[in-house]
Design a protein around this motif. Sequence first.
Motif, PDB file in Angstrom:
ATOM      1  N   ILE A 134       0.873  -1.186   0.000  1.00  0.00           N
ATOM      2  CA  ILE A 134       0.000   0.000   0.000  1.00  0.00           C
ATOM      3  C   ILE A 134       0.901   1.225   0.000  1.00  0.00           C
ATOM      4  CG2 ILE A 134      -1.847   1.210   1.207  1.00  0.00           C
ATOM      5  CD1 ILE A 134      -2.737  -1.565   2.274  1.00  0.00           C
ATOM      6  N   HIS A 135       0.765   2.013  -1.080  1.00  0.00           N
ATOM      7  CA  HIS A 135       1.720   3.086  -1.357  1.00  0.00           C
ATOM      8  C   HIS A 135       1.760   4.201  -0.312  1.00  0.00           C
ATOM      9  CE1 HIS A 135       3.710   2.593  -5.183  1.00  0.00           C
ATOM     10  NE2 HIS A 135       2.587   2.284  -5.810  1.00  0.00           N
ATOM     11  N   GLY A 136       0.583   4.603   0.210  1.00  0.00           N
ATOM     12  CA  GLY A 136       0.542   5.811   1.035  1.00  0.00           C
ATOM     13  C   GLY A 136       0.577   7.052   0.159  1.00  0.00           C
ATOM     14  N   SER A 137       0.665   8.214   0.805  1.00  0.00           N
ATOM     15  CA  SER A 137       0.545   9.472   0.044  1.00  0.00           C
ATOM     16  C   SER A 137       1.836   9.847  -0.669  1.00  0.00           C
ATOM     17  CB  SER A 137       0.130  10.599   0.981  1.00  0.00           C
ATOM     18  OG  SER A 137       1.104  10.718   1.987  1.00  0.00           O
ATOM     19  N   GLN A 138       2.920   9.105  -0.400  1.00  0.00           N
ATOM     20  CA  GLN A 138       4.188   9.436  -1.074  1.00  0.00           C
ATOM     21  C   GLN A 138       4.773   8.174  -1.721  1.00  0.00           C
ATOM     22  OE1 GLN A 138       7.500  10.795   1.450  1.00  0.00           O
ATOM     23  NE2 GLN A 138       7.886  12.427  -0.025  1.00  0.00           N
ATOM     24  N   PRO A 139       4.226   7.763  -2.872  1.00  0.00           N
ATOM     25  CA  PRO A 139       4.774   6.569  -3.530  1.00  0.00           C
ATOM     26  C   PRO A 139       6.277   6.740  -3.766  1.00  0.00           C
ATOM     27  CG  PRO A 139       2.733   7.254  -4.574  1.00  0.00           C
ATOM     28  CD  PRO A 139       3.103   8.345  -3.605  1.00  0.00           C
ATOM     29  N   GLY A 140       7.062   5.742  -3.352  1.00  0.00           N
ATOM     30  CA  GLY A 140       8.520   5.839  -3.508  1.00  0.00           C
ATOM     31  C   GLY A 140       9.205   6.429  -2.283  1.00  0.00           C
ATOM     32  N   GLY A 141       8.441   7.064  -1.402  1.00  0.00           N
ATOM     33  CA  GLY A 141       8.999   7.565  -0.141  1.00  0.00           C
ATOM     34  C   GLY A 141       9.856   8.809  -0.267  1.00  0.00           C
ATOM     35  N   GLN A 142      10.633   9.053   0.774  1.00  0.00           N
ATOM     36  CA  GLN A 142      11.408  10.301   0.891  1.00  0.00           C
ATOM     37  C   GLN A 142      12.389  10.536  -0.257  1.00  0.00           C
ATOM     38  OE1 GLN A 142      13.275  10.826   4.913  1.00  0.00           O
ATOM     39  NE2 GLN A 142      12.003   9.078   5.416  1.00  0.00           N
ATOM     40  N   LEU A 143      12.947   9.460  -0.806  1.00  0.00           N
ATOM     41  CA  LEU A 143      13.989   9.647  -1.836  1.00  0.00           C
ATOM     42  C   LEU A 143      13.431  10.272  -3.109  1.00  0.00           C
ATOM     43  CD1 LEU A 143      16.373   6.563  -1.688  1.00  0.00           C
ATOM     44  CD2 LEU A 143      16.729   8.848  -0.782  1.00  0.00           C
ATOM     45  N   THR A 144      12.114  10.265  -3.260  1.00  0.00           N
ATOM     46  CA  THR A 144      11.541  10.890  -4.464  1.00  0.00           C
ATOM     47  C   THR A 144      11.673  12.408  -4.390  1.00  0.00           C
ATOM     48  OG1 THR A 144       9.358  10.910  -3.460  1.00  0.00           O
ATOM     49  CG2 THR A 144       9.877   9.036  -4.877  1.00  0.00           C
ATOM     50  N   THR A 145      12.118  12.939  -3.221  1.00  0.00           N
ATOM     51  CA  THR A 145      12.281  14.398  -3.119  1.00  0.00           C
ATOM     52  C   THR A 145      13.738  14.829  -3.293  1.00  0.00           C
ATOM     53  OG1 THR A 145      12.620  14.399  -0.721  1.00  0.00           O
ATOM     54  CG2 THR A 145      10.343  14.497  -1.485  1.00  0.00           C
ATOM     55  N   THR A 146      14.590  13.923  -3.752  1.00  0.00           N
ATOM     56  CA  THR A 146      16.004  14.305  -3.880  1.00  0.00           C
ATOM     57  C   THR A 146      16.569  13.888  -5.240  1.00  0.00           C
ATOM     58  OG1 THR A 146      18.149  14.263  -2.767  1.00  0.00           O
ATOM     59  CG2 THR A 146      16.918  12.196  -2.773  1.00  0.00           C
ATOM     60  N   THR A 147      17.595  14.601  -5.672  1.00  0.00           N
ATOM     61  CA  THR A 147      18.151  14.310  -6.999  1.00  0.00           C
ATOM     62  C   THR A 147      19.392  13.421  -6.943  1.00  0.00           C
ATOM     63  OG1 THR A 147      19.171  16.463  -6.796  1.00  0.00           O
ATOM     64  CG2 THR A 147      17.336  16.276  -8.339  1.00  0.00           C
ATOM     65  N   ASP A 148      20.335  13.795  -6.079  1.00  0.00           N
ATOM     66  CA  ASP A 148      21.630  13.098  -6.147  1.00  0.00           C
ATOM     67  C   ASP A 148      21.799  12.113  -5.009  1.00  0.00           C
ATOM     68  OD1 ASP A 148      22.293  14.866  -8.226  1.00  0.00           O
ATOM     69  OD2 ASP A 148      22.787  16.380  -6.732  1.00  0.00           O
ATOM     70  N   ILE A 149      21.754  10.818  -5.337  1.00  0.00           N
ATOM     71  CA  ILE A 149      22.047   9.813  -4.309  1.00  0.00           C
ATOM     72  C   ILE A 149      23.384   9.189  -4.668  1.00  0.00           C
ATOM     73  CG2 ILE A 149      21.231   7.710  -3.176  1.00  0.00           C
ATOM     74  CD1 ILE A 149      18.418   8.627  -4.160  1.00  0.00           C
ATOM     75  N   ASP A 150      24.367   9.483  -3.844  1.00  0.00           N
ATOM     76  CA  ASP A 150      25.736   9.061  -4.157  1.00  0.00           C
ATOM     77  C   ASP A 150      26.187   7.892  -3.306  1.00  0.00           C
ATOM     78  OD1 ASP A 150      26.255  10.845  -6.176  1.00  0.00           O
ATOM     79  OD2 ASP A 150      26.854  12.440  -4.788  1.00  0.00           O
ATOM     80  N   ASN A 151      25.340   7.480  -2.351  1.00  0.00           N
ATOM     81  CA  ASN A 151      25.827   6.461  -1.410  1.00  0.00           C
ATOM     82  C   ASN A 151      24.999   5.188  -1.444  1.00  0.00           C
ATOM     83  OD1 ASN A 151      23.563   7.517  -0.245  1.00  0.00           O
ATOM     84  ND2 ASN A 151      24.582   8.426   1.515  1.00  0.00           N
ATOM     85  N   PHE A 152      24.208   4.995  -2.486  1.00  0.00           N
ATOM     86  CA  PHE A 152      23.486   3.726  -2.607  1.00  0.00           C
ATOM     87  C   PHE A 152      24.332   2.806  -3.481  1.00  0.00           C
ATOM     88  CE2 PHE A 152      20.221   0.659  -3.540  1.00  0.00           C
ATOM     89  CZ  PHE A 152      19.489   0.639  -2.368  1.00  0.00           C
ATOM     90  N   PRO A 153      24.785   1.663  -2.926  1.00  0.00           N
ATOM     91  CA  PRO A 153      25.728   0.817  -3.676  1.00  0.00           C
ATOM     92  C   PRO A 153      25.166   0.388  -5.028  1.00  0.00           C
ATOM     93  CG  PRO A 153      25.491   0.045  -1.421  1.00  0.00           C
ATOM     94  CD  PRO A 153      24.458   1.108  -1.612  1.00  0.00           C
ATOM     95  N   GLY A 154      26.052   0.294  -5.997  1.00  0.00           N
ATOM     96  CA  GLY A 154      25.654  -0.206  -7.312  1.00  0.00           C
ATOM     97  C   GLY A 154      25.507   0.887  -8.350  1.00  0.00           C
ATOM     98  N   PHE A 155      25.647   2.157  -7.914  1.00  0.00           N
ATOM     99  CA  PHE A 155      25.499   3.264  -8.862  1.00  0.00           C
ATOM    100  C   PHE A 155      26.731   4.162  -8.763  1.00  0.00           C
ATOM    101  CE2 PHE A 155      21.319   1.803  -7.639  1.00  0.00           C
ATOM    102  CZ  PHE A 155      20.736   1.559  -8.886  1.00  0.00           C
ATOM    103  N   PRO A 156      27.826   3.774  -9.402  1.00  0.00           N
ATOM    104  CA  PRO A 156      29.089   4.501  -9.225  1.00  0.00           C
ATOM    105  C   PRO A 156      29.011   5.978  -9.620  1.00  0.00           C
ATOM    106  CG  PRO A 156      29.275   2.836 -10.960  1.00  0.00           C
ATOM    107  CD  PRO A 156      27.980   2.609 -10.280  1.00  0.00           C
ATOM    108  N   GLU A 157      28.098   6.310 -10.533  1.00  0.00           N
ATOM    109  CA  GLU A 157      27.959   7.718 -10.937  1.00  0.00           C
ATOM    110  C   GLU A 157      26.861   8.414 -10.147  1.00  0.00           C
ATOM    111  OE1 GLU A 157      30.195   8.779 -12.923  1.00  0.00           O
ATOM    112  OE2 GLU A 157      30.930   6.754 -13.317  1.00  0.00           O
ATOM    113  N   GLY A 158      26.260   7.725  -9.169  1.00  0.00           N
ATOM    114  CA  GLY A 158      25.105   8.283  -8.457  1.00  0.00           C
ATOM    115  C   GLY A 158      23.832   8.041  -9.249  1.00  0.00           C
ATOM    116  N   ILE A 159      22.708   8.298  -8.600  1.00  0.00           N
ATOM    117  CA  ILE A 159      21.413   8.100  -9.268  1.00  0.00           C
ATOM    118  C   ILE A 159      20.426   9.075  -8.638  1.00  0.00           C
ATOM    119  CG2 ILE A 159      20.770   6.196  -7.679  1.00  0.00           C
ATOM    120  CD1 ILE A 159      19.289   4.940 -10.155  1.00  0.00           C
TER     121      ILE A 159
END
Length: 316
Positions: free
Chosen positions: A36-61
């Motif tokens: 059940i999605h809630g009011s923010q599908p995808g959660g907090q990360l949908t409000t940010t552009t640069d994720i540099d510390n999630f493993p598997g994405f050497p260029e960030g995502i």
Amino acid sequence: MTTVHEAHDTIILGSGPAGLTAAIYAARGNCCPLVIHGSQPGGQLTTTTDIDNFPGFPEGIDGPTLMQQMEDQARRFGTAFVQGEVTRVDLEGPPFRVWVEDEIYLCTSLVIATGASPRMLGLPNEWDLYGRGVSVCATCDGFFYKEKELVVVGGGDTALEEAAFLTRFARRVTVVHRRDTLRASPPLQKRARENERIGFRWNSVVSAILGDKEAGVRGVRLKHLQNGQEEELACDGVFIAIGHTPNTALFEGKLEMDEGGYLVTRNGTETSVPGVFAAGDVQDHQFRQAITAAGSGCMAAMQAERYLETLQQAKS
Ligand code: FAD
Ligand code: NAP
């Protein structure tokens, strides 16, 4: 009219990194999960552009892309999704009952991954001016502040990340922090201090937001906490980045919580009710990272699977 749906082995509340990781594991474990999605599908990360510390994405995502990929992965293994906000739960089960408006969903195991929501300053007019200069999301609203003066409140990772992002648009960003030491991680501190467009007001709080509904924000009043002096700072927008509150109101009186309102978990992700598991920021006031949320989502799904097996064995 109330509709009662067919029971699921596992229902997952929330579609942030914790909920979607739980879904991937539960679906691959043949537990036919419903998210059940809630009011923010995808959660907090949908409000940010640069994720540099999630493993598997050497260029960030960027956040929305990462979360869409997690959802696609969960769908690939047969996860079902429902749009909507859970308004009530009955944990006198199993089966547990979950309400989304007039729809009731039943499940034998429940994973709570409802995350956390931004904290506000508690100033009288902050909600009146919300969307009229007051914001909690630079990614969402930064674009509207080209060549404007902005204030960011807070001294953590979010505040500095928001401040850096806002300098793509704003003429100047002033970070107002209540101490003279930042809580943010060293790389984010370095980036902010080296950015010519970012300034700091130390040992200070926003004691008033100046403006009205018609014209929007025109400034803030700052109070210096050591000498008590107040001054006005003209600005066009105030971004509040002072942390989050866990989304646990639904579970008051039903599940054990700590003094901050976080769900208490033991032995991994077990809550105080057998068959109900909690993962991610809703039970973690310490780490609050996408990867730790995803890790605990994995644990919750595996523990739910074992719980279902134990129930099955007891029946046979
Ligand atoms: P959340 O992401 O908060 O998701 C909660 C989910 O629960 C949402 O889908 C919501 O709709 C749902 N929900 C809530 N209430 C209900 C309800 N009543 N019924 C149904 N569903 C409900 N971490 C990093 O590791 N790296 C970063 O670069 C990073 N950047 C960040 C930038 C910003 C601006 C912010 C705010 C946070 C950042 N974080 C970062 C932290 C990271 O976003 C969180 O730790 C992570 O999202 C927590 O995941 P979660 O699944 O526990 O909860
Ligand atoms: P946080 O770490 O809790 O920081 C909140 C900041 O707001 C602190 O500096 C705090 O001051 C200040 N504050 C709290 N209440 C206040 C009030 N009423 N008035 C004024 N200031 C107040 O929250 P966050 O920055 O949102 O980070 C949350 C989590 O997400 C953290 O674990 C963080 O690492 C993670 N995150 C990670 C990234 C990244 O890795 N790139 C980016 C964003 C967030 P004090 O310092 O005095 O307590």
